[in-house]
Enzyme design. Sequence first.
Site, PDB file in Angstrom:
ATOM      1  N   GLU A   1       6.918   5.760   6.824  1.00  0.00           N
ATOM      2  CA  GLU A   1       5.703   5.773   6.003  1.00  0.00           C
ATOM      3  C   GLU A   1       4.504   5.996   6.906  1.00  0.00           C
ATOM      4  OE1 GLU A   1       4.939   2.587   3.153  1.00  0.00           O
ATOM      5  OE2 GLU A   1       7.097   2.356   2.817  1.00  0.00           O
TER       6      GLU A   1
ATOM      7  N   GLU B   1      10.031  -3.089   5.463  1.00  0.00           N
ATOM      8  CA  GLU B   1       8.979  -4.022   5.889  1.00  0.00           C
ATOM      9  C   GLU B   1       9.407  -5.483   5.808  1.00  0.00           C
ATOM     10  OE1 GLU B   1       5.157  -2.989   4.219  1.00  0.00           O
ATOM     11  OE2 GLU B   1       5.147  -1.084   5.286  1.00  0.00           O
TER      12      GLU B   1
HETATM   13  C1  BGP Z   1       3.829  -0.246   2.435  1.00  0.00           C
HETATM   14  C2  BGP Z   1       4.949  -0.334   1.423  1.00  0.00           C
HETATM   15  C3  BGP Z   1       4.927   0.734   0.378  1.00  0.00           C
HETATM   16  C4  BGP Z   1       3.541   1.188  -0.047  1.00  0.00           C
HETATM   17  C5  BGP Z   1       2.597   1.327   1.126  1.00  0.00           C
HETATM   18  C6  BGP Z   1       1.171   1.593   0.737  1.00  0.00           C
HETATM   19  O1  BGP Z   1       3.549  -1.522   2.902  1.00  0.00           O
HETATM   20  O2  BGP Z   1       6.181  -0.243   2.073  1.00  0.00           O
HETATM   21  O3  BGP Z   1       5.739   0.312  -0.672  1.00  0.00           O
HETATM   22  O4  BGP Z   1       3.092   0.459  -1.084  1.00  0.00           O
HETATM   23  O5  BGP Z   1       2.612   0.197   1.954  1.00  0.00           O
HETATM   24  O6  BGP Z   1       0.565   0.389   0.384  1.00  0.00           O
HETATM   25  P1  BGP Z   1      -0.279   0.179  -0.917  1.00  0.00           P
HETATM   26  O7  BGP Z   1       0.575   0.646  -2.027  1.00  0.00           O
HETATM   27  O8  BGP Z   1      -0.567  -1.277  -0.979  1.00  0.00           O
HETATM   28  O9  BGP Z   1      -1.503   1.000  -0.750  1.00  0.00           O
END
Ligand code: BGP
Length: 466
Positions: free
Chosen positions: A366, A164
């Site tokens: 993801e 990201e």
């Molecule tokens: C993405 C990141 C992850 C993870 C995911 C879920 O942006 O790459 O590391 O955290 O989001 O987000 P969150 O943990 O804020 O719910």
Amino acid sequence: MNKFPKGFLWGASTSAYQFEGFIKEGGKVPSTMDLYEYKESYPKNVTGFSDASGHYKMWKEDVKMMAEMGLKSYRFSISWPRIIKNKDGEINQEGLKFYTDLIDDLIKNGIEPIVTIFHFDIPMFVMEDGGVLNQNFVKHFEVYSKVLFEAFGEKIKYWLTINELNILVLMAHGFEILEKQDFEKQIKVMHNLNVAQAKAIILCKKKCPSAKIGPAPNIAAVYPSTSKPEDYTAKLNMDIIRNWVYLDAVCKGVYNNVFLTYMKKMGIKFEPTKEEMETIKNGKPDFIAFNYYSTLTVKMPSNEDSLKNKEKADQQTGLVVPGFAMADQNPNLQKTQFGWEIDPIGFRNTLREVYDRYHLPMMITENGIGARDVLEKDGSIHDDYRIEYYQKHIEQMAEAISDGVEMIGYMPWSAVDLVSTHEGISKRYGFIYVNRDEFDLKDMKRFKKDSYYWYKKLIEENGKNF
Ligand code: BGP
């Protein structure tokens, strides 16, 4: 007819700082994420990352459960502060051994390891040497990447550069990279990350010629809030600032001209050197990986709206770019318990758009739903909402493939419960439950959720039935 190609990489994802814990063991040096919970803005009612899910010690058991689930791939990040000890690039052999053992065990179990080189956790020695804003960052990242390519080059077929990159820029103030939101500095951060990424891609091709490497931004198709033409302009603007400027840089080797012009209009100085642009041009990826959680809906901000950019924003919500675009609600979409919109059809749209623009094979690194799962007395977890979320997204991915989109794999977030970036362990994402609460570590025992069994069957049938 089954839409998913033979050898499709069904998998799941994690990241080091959210999963490993034991941040003071194994020779690991401090990182920005270790200090995250002490920030004033970090919520006081949720845990930080010191203990996470204890994967650093429980990795064998985790791999065993992933293998039993039938995962074909596992996307995880290597912790930069576990590998490099200081600004002279001294290597921590204990850290290398940890990942060597993990990678070997994954391969032994028939799981393709897919490695993210850098997922948010910046070593403090890099921060003390000027951080991401400083050109030294590029040098540090190159030194670190080289160590990884030399140590694991023969075993890793798929590398991901920076998790990201776009969110690191847009939320730089949230990731300790900048003290506060400042466009001029954010652009510098973006550029340094782009140069560092390009150098890693170039180095990977030299050191590991049979491996493939790609970026891993967070991409979201953007809808205009209304059919007003100015909202469509806002949509085009947000597309650039949220998605395309980063992918254009890595895939096409250029900075988007509308973006450059907007910077100029804002009085922001941005003067990349010829040499840096040459590096960016030469660092082309083999595929695009991206994270998808939801789409974005935007409108053209009024002057008054533009002042709202100090309000709460995260990866998926609340973004305001003065005079350019601002996030709005989409009344057509349902939301998760944590307020993120759910848009499976938007997933197909996003896949289509990215493929149309860059014509590279893609993998999803993801996708998933954060929820307050409940562990029943008998050790079961009935996460039917998660199954439904995945059914709908996988169905739309199949549609995208039948539209002609080229897909390599799907690695939803997350393999096992881990600590959310800013909302603690109660925002669970895993197929496997970890028995701990925000501040009570309990026994960290792993339990299989209903979604675990459902995903196992889906993988066995190569996605024929969702
Ligand atoms: C993405 C990141 C992850 C993870 C995911 C879920 O942006 O790459 O590391 O955290 O989001 O987000 P969150 O943990 O804020 O719910």
